[in-house]
Design an enzyme around this catalytic site. Sequence first.
Site: not given
Length: 348
Positions: A19, A32, A115, A133, A194, A197
């Site tokens: 998608w 979605e 959303y 979300d 992390c 990130c």
Amino acid sequence: MLSSKIIEWYHQNKRNLPWRETSNPYFIWLSEVILQQTRVDQGLEYYLRFIEAYPTVFDLAGAHQEEVLRNWQGLGYYSRARNLHAAAQYIANELNGNFPSTFTELKKMKGVGDYTAAAISSIAFGEKKAVVDGNVYRVLSRLFEIDTPINSNKGIKKFSNLADSLIDNKRPGDYNQAMMELGATICKPKKPLCPECPLAAECQSLKNQTQQNYPVKINKTKVRDRYFNYLVVENESKIFFQKRPQKGIWAGLFEFPLIETDKVVEDFQLLVKNLPDWIKPKDIAIGIPSSKIHLLSHQRINARFWPIDLAKVDNQTRINFFTEDEIEQLPKHQLIVNYLNDNPIFKT
DNA sequence: GAGGCGTGGAG
DNA sequence: TCTCCAAGCCT
């Protein structure tokens, strides 16, 4: 700029998903809805199935609801399928196939809330609407160490405003997808990655090692026990199936005749007084029952299946008996699918 | 507006 | 085995 950082990260690290290869709002809408409360791994095959079976919104609108439900079988939250079908008919018949292109118009579709409307309008049409979300709640609550419960009115408003304030003006769709992708692949609920990130430098909860405290939630739903006695009624190599009501759990799906009790039933005689009128006790032979616990997010279904050989069936009732091939085509919930897989009724 | 609505993966 | 919970929506 925070949005630039995650968009750059997104372009270098995003997963290749079908998608994301299209700008067709109809396909994006399908993805979605399929992905609401659903993992990518689980929804992917359903997305491919739906765009194959229904290449346009007219194809979906023209399908029978039973077939749409059958294609949705196993994905859960079946109202999504019914709403999807109804919304397709709304677009095909009332909008002449013109797909709604703004947040406000998209929200008029059944099954499209804040959303999903924000996702479609930003991704397919470039509208500046931030999505919020589960991923976004997690990313933002950790990033800024926000204690407001995400499922309180105050929290919903606070996070919505925050997400809007961070959105990228020129690439709202990319920003939204980047936030969600970050939450899904890096800022995970448990064991967030992390070190990888892109927002590590400004993340408050990383700095204070409080990642596991976020997001804050209230009102945990408790599970209630229910006791379902299913009558697996066979007559001349056919099984009786009936459709569930249009409301409540598994609405509109097919299953065996059901007698709900308030506790486990060990003795079939306790069910006799509640048998449907087309089952005469003198005409039946009871097999060995089997039990199965089926867990839902909000209910624990203690199911007991009672095989019944029925000798006589009147013509009125006969139409509810189905062959093996017919049963395969009926939309069924997972408890029934599992039972049929575990207990081959039709000997080959 | 609190609760109903599925399923399966992860830890 | 148990808990959490995943790109939410509806009533």
